[in-house]
Design a protein around this motif. Sequence first.
Motif, PDB file in Angstrom:
ATOM      1  N   ALA A 159       0.697  -1.183  -0.300  1.00  8.46           N
ATOM      2  CA  ALA A 159      -0.056  -0.034   0.036  1.00  8.46           C
ATOM      3  C   ALA A 159       0.788   1.164  -0.012  1.00  8.46           C
ATOM      4  CB  ALA A 159      -0.840  -0.007   1.261  1.00  8.46           C
ATOM      5  N   TRP A 160       1.880   1.157   0.742  1.00  8.67           N
ATOM      6  CA  TRP A 160       2.870   2.398   0.547  1.00  8.67           C
ATOM      7  C   TRP A 160       3.438   2.785  -0.822  1.00  8.67           C
ATOM      8  CZ3 TRP A 160       8.163   3.113  -0.396  1.00  8.67           C
ATOM      9  CH2 TRP A 160       8.542   4.450  -0.381  1.00  8.67           C
ATOM     10  N   LEU A 161       3.680   1.764  -1.683  1.00 12.00           N
ATOM     11  CA  LEU A 161       3.984   1.890  -2.948  1.00 12.00           C
ATOM     12  C   LEU A 161       2.611   2.586  -3.903  1.00 12.00           C
ATOM     13  CD1 LEU A 161       6.220  -1.334  -3.456  1.00 12.00           C
ATOM     14  CD2 LEU A 161       6.986   0.948  -3.639  1.00 12.00           C
ATOM     15  N   VAL A 162       1.728   2.103  -3.404  1.00 13.31           N
ATOM     16  CA  VAL A 162       0.569   2.391  -4.028  1.00 13.31           C
ATOM     17  C   VAL A 162       0.034   3.846  -3.691  1.00 13.31           C
ATOM     18  CG1 VAL A 162      -1.904   1.652  -4.760  1.00 13.31           C
ATOM     19  CG2 VAL A 162      -0.175  -0.115  -4.773  1.00 13.31           C
ATOM     20  N   ARG A 163      -0.091   4.138  -2.728  1.00 13.05           N
ATOM     21  CA  ARG A 163      -0.647   4.993  -2.331  1.00 13.05           C
ATOM     22  C   ARG A 163       0.164   5.514  -0.917  1.00 13.05           C
ATOM     23  NH1 ARG A 163      -6.165   6.192  -2.062  1.00 13.05           N
ATOM     24  NH2 ARG A 163      -5.517   7.954  -0.956  1.00 13.05           N
ATOM     25  N   PRO A 164       1.202   6.321  -1.285  1.00 11.01           N
ATOM     26  CA  PRO A 164       2.357   6.657  -0.093  1.00 11.01           C
ATOM     27  C   PRO A 164       1.897   7.942   0.703  1.00 11.01           C
ATOM     28  CG  PRO A 164       3.059   7.502  -2.416  1.00 11.01           C
ATOM     29  CD  PRO A 164       1.989   6.398  -2.545  1.00 11.01           C
ATOM     30  N   ASP A 165       0.770   8.491  -0.008  1.00  6.11           N
ATOM     31  CA  ASP A 165      -0.164   9.646   0.595  1.00  6.11           C
ATOM     32  C   ASP A 165      -0.977   9.352   1.943  1.00  6.11           C
ATOM     33  OD1 ASP A 165      -1.661   8.578  -1.552  1.00  6.11           O
ATOM     34  OD2 ASP A 165      -3.476   9.629  -0.539  1.00  6.11           O
ATOM     35  N   LEU A 166      -1.021   8.015   2.125  1.00  3.91           N
ATOM     36  CA  LEU A 166      -2.012   7.532   3.201  1.00  3.91           C
ATOM     37  C   LEU A 166      -0.835   7.217   4.516  1.00  3.91           C
ATOM     38  CD1 LEU A 166      -3.840   4.445   1.689  1.00  3.91           C
ATOM     39  CD2 LEU A 166      -4.733   6.788   2.457  1.00  3.91           C
ATOM     40  N   PHE A 167       0.327   7.596   4.324  1.00  2.00           N
ATOM     41  CA  PHE A 167       1.188   7.235   5.315  1.00  2.00           C
ATOM     42  C   PHE A 167       2.339   8.399   5.763  1.00  2.00           C
ATOM     43  CE2 PHE A 167       0.719   3.369   3.069  1.00  2.00           C
ATOM     44  CZ  PHE A 167       0.512   2.406   3.799  1.00  2.00           C
ATOM     45  N   THR A 168       2.562   8.348   6.856  1.00  2.00           N
ATOM     46  CA  THR A 168       3.839   9.270   7.389  1.00  2.00           C
ATOM     47  C   THR A 168       4.825   8.526   7.647  1.00  2.00           C
ATOM     48  OG1 THR A 168       3.013   9.282   9.846  1.00  2.00           O
ATOM     49  CG2 THR A 168       2.095  11.012   8.469  1.00  2.00           C
ATOM     50  N   SER A 169       6.232   9.065   7.728  1.00  2.47           N
ATOM     51  CA  SER A 169       7.248   8.389   7.909  1.00  2.47           C
ATOM     52  C   SER A 169       8.522   9.299   8.376  1.00  2.47           C
ATOM     53  CB  SER A 169       7.707   7.831   6.622  1.00  2.47           C
ATOM     54  OG  SER A 169       8.130   9.037   5.696  1.00  2.47           O
ATOM     55  N   ARG A 170       9.640   8.655   8.712  1.00  4.82           N
ATOM     56  CA  ARG A 170      10.730   9.712   9.154  1.00  4.82           C
ATOM     57  C   ARG A 170      11.966   8.629   9.156  1.00  4.82           C
ATOM     58  NH1 ARG A 170      10.983  11.050  15.264  1.00  4.82           N
ATOM     59  NH2 ARG A 170       8.719  11.064  15.293  1.00  4.82           N
ATOM     60  N   PRO A 171      13.012   9.583   8.658  1.00  2.36           N
ATOM     61  CA  PRO A 171      14.332   8.704   8.488  1.00  2.36           C
ATOM     62  C   PRO A 171      14.887   8.149   9.775  1.00  2.36           C
ATOM     63  CG  PRO A 171      14.505  11.094   7.785  1.00  2.36           C
ATOM     64  CD  PRO A 171      13.097  11.115   8.475  1.00  2.36           C
ATOM     65  N   ALA A 172      15.654   7.096   9.797  1.00  2.00           N
ATOM     66  CA  ALA A 172      16.016   6.766  11.119  1.00  2.00           C
ATOM     67  C   ALA A 172      17.166   5.754  10.919  1.00  2.00           C
ATOM     68  CB  ALA A 172      15.256   6.119  12.006  1.00  2.00           C
ATOM     69  N   ALA A 173      18.045   5.722  11.715  1.00  2.00           N
ATOM     70  CA  ALA A 173      19.247   4.626  11.677  1.00  2.00           C
ATOM     71  C   ALA A 173      18.699   3.297  12.237  1.00  2.00           C
ATOM     72  CB  ALA A 173      20.253   4.920  12.516  1.00  2.00           C
ATOM     73  N   VAL A 174      18.798   2.085  11.587  1.00  2.00           N
ATOM     74  CA  VAL A 174      18.269   1.102  11.860  1.00  2.00           C
ATOM     75  C   VAL A 174      19.549   0.057  11.824  1.00  2.00           C
ATOM     76  CG1 VAL A 174      16.593  -0.768  11.334  1.00  2.00           C
ATOM     77  CG2 VAL A 174      15.997   1.203  10.770  1.00  2.00           C
ATOM     78  N   THR A 175      19.576  -0.918  13.111  1.00  2.00           N
ATOM     79  CA  THR A 175      20.686  -1.736  13.088  1.00  2.00           C
ATOM     80  C   THR A 175      19.978  -3.202  13.778  1.00  2.00           C
ATOM     81  OG1 THR A 175      21.321  -0.949  15.307  1.00  2.00           O
ATOM     82  CG2 THR A 175      22.884  -0.299  13.414  1.00  2.00           C
TER      83      THR A 175
END
Length: 307
Positions: free
Chosen positions: A242-258
């Motif tokens: 769904a994020w690929l189809v309708r990114p407007d439905l999501f909020t996000s933030r950059p983060a470091a993941v380990t």
Amino acid sequence: MPIPIILDCDPGTDDALALFLALASPELDVRAVTVAGGNVGLALTLANALALVAMTGVHVPVYAGADRPILGQFQSETRVHGNDGLGGVRLPNGGTATPGLAADAIRTILREAPEPITLVGIAPATNLALALMTEPELARNVARIVVMSGAWGEGNATPAAEFNAWSDPEALAVLIASGCPLVFATLELTAQALATPADLVGWRASGDGRCLRAACAIQGSVPLSRRLGGTGAPLHDPCAIAWLVRPDLFTSRPAAVTMDLGPGPGRGRTVIDRWGRTTAPANATVLEGLNRAGFLALMQDRLNRLP
Ligand code: BDR
Ligand code: CA
């Protein structure tokens, strides 16, 4: 132009709905479905993927992949997905897999495609990792990797780890180290994608296609999540699509993941620095908020586009 993707899955009840969403969405061009053992063993996830793809009438190659993680033991998740991976819902047989192995097929597609390909991982990340480990320069032709994996808080497989991350933590670490842009749909995001019994009643009333009916039966077989209050069951994997189809439905933030790759109780934990508490630079986009009503409407709309 539709976004070209390879969908790596382990159907799996929520994988089934993610497959349907992807194959029903004109915004996406699914070049291959690759399959790992995960929710249940590979023989079952492969048969399920073949059956689900065949039901949609879309012609897309389906490849068998890894039946176990890079390290450690294979462990299934039959409490959620049933012994057959689809909650006991019987589908017509879908035929046989395309000859070849998932990791080889992923590499061939990445090598030969004129445009960058998006990898979508909604299973233990073994197949994607094997492809990128064995020909790391192909990362240059990966547009991004979108995974349903991990959690910034509690897990669902263990107190620390989400099922896909826990099933093959080394594989997820390979994806993180690949340098490809990474997008995480974590458990906190998918907790917002709860489908309640009332939502399923609404979907059932919206049409009578065989895929819609199968999707409702499959999702209806999933026990209501005790972890999430017992009112519904989360549609984890469809969130990545769904994020690929309708990114407007999501909020996000950059983060470091380990990754926690240690042998202790934290094994498989995704350590996600959402608040910049370390000096590690962000290496992923973490999806945080979901417009649930918009997401459920998208699911209903797309399920009704299938036969
Ligand atoms: C993830 O684990 C599997 O059980 C689901 O299919 C989903 O991919 C959720 O933790
Ligand atoms: Ca899955």
